[in-house]
Design a protein around this motif. Sequence first.
Motif, PDB file in Angstrom:
ATOM      1  N   UNK A  82       0.792  -1.225   0.000  1.00  0.00           N
ATOM      2  CA  UNK A  82       0.000   0.000   0.000  1.00  0.00           C
ATOM      3  C   UNK A  82       0.828   1.281   0.000  1.00  0.00           C
ATOM      4  N   UNK A  83       2.159   1.134  -0.083  1.00  0.00           N
ATOM      5  CA  UNK A  83       3.043   2.302  -0.130  1.00  0.00           C
ATOM      6  C   UNK A  83       3.855   2.258  -1.420  1.00  0.00           C
ATOM      7  N   UNK A  84       4.262   3.437  -1.867  1.00  0.00           N
ATOM      8  CA  UNK A  84       5.106   3.529  -3.054  1.00  0.00           C
ATOM      9  C   UNK A  84       6.385   4.275  -2.714  1.00  0.00           C
ATOM     10  N   UNK A 133      -2.177   6.757  -3.465  1.00  0.00           N
ATOM     11  CA  UNK A 133      -3.370   7.589  -3.549  1.00  0.00           C
ATOM     12  C   UNK A 133      -3.326   8.847  -2.690  1.00  0.00           C
ATOM     13  N   UNK A 134      -2.182   9.105  -2.028  1.00  0.00           N
ATOM     14  CA  UNK A 134      -2.052  10.297  -1.195  1.00  0.00           C
ATOM     15  C   UNK A 134      -0.848  11.116  -1.670  1.00  0.00           C
ATOM     16  N   UNK A 135      -0.668  12.287  -1.066  1.00  0.00           N
ATOM     17  CA  UNK A 135       0.467  13.137  -1.438  1.00  0.00           C
ATOM     18  C   UNK A 135       1.456  13.335  -0.295  1.00  0.00           C
ATOM     19  N   UNK A 136       1.119  12.918   0.911  1.00  0.00           N
ATOM     20  CA  UNK A 136       1.995  13.127   2.069  1.00  0.00           C
ATOM     21  C   UNK A 136       3.201  12.189   2.011  1.00  0.00           C
TER      22      UNK A 136
END
Length: 144
Positions: A82-84, A133-136
Amino acid sequence: MTLVVKRTLLGASAAASALVIGLAGTAGAATIGFNKTSGSGKAEISGTYEYHVSGEIPETKEKLYAGSFKGATAKDKVAGDGYEAVLALSYQDFRNGAWYPVKNYVAVVNGSKSWTFKNKKEVKAWACDRKVGTTKLLNCRAAF
């Protein structure tokens, strides 16, 4: 014949010396290979960073830098979690007569690319994680 050989060698030596002096005239260029993992160890960044003085601000005599990133890569070391992986940058950008700070600029996500830049200073590359899916940006560590 000996005289011709000596002159040829002397000429070749002088040309080589001129080349070395010419290259030394562009001294100040630096190349940094980098490889760093994020604080969690889930992301890894690598590549080559090159920079050199490209000018100066007339009023302050402060140096402006240009350069490139070659083969800059962000690799996800834990697929499916779930992380990139993110290669982020921070730097100072000279525009319209002033320095502007740029932080958390996302340059590469789960991939590789190369690019050039100019009118920058204090460039740093960061290895970060980012939830899909996030920007943080999370767990960032400076590569240099």
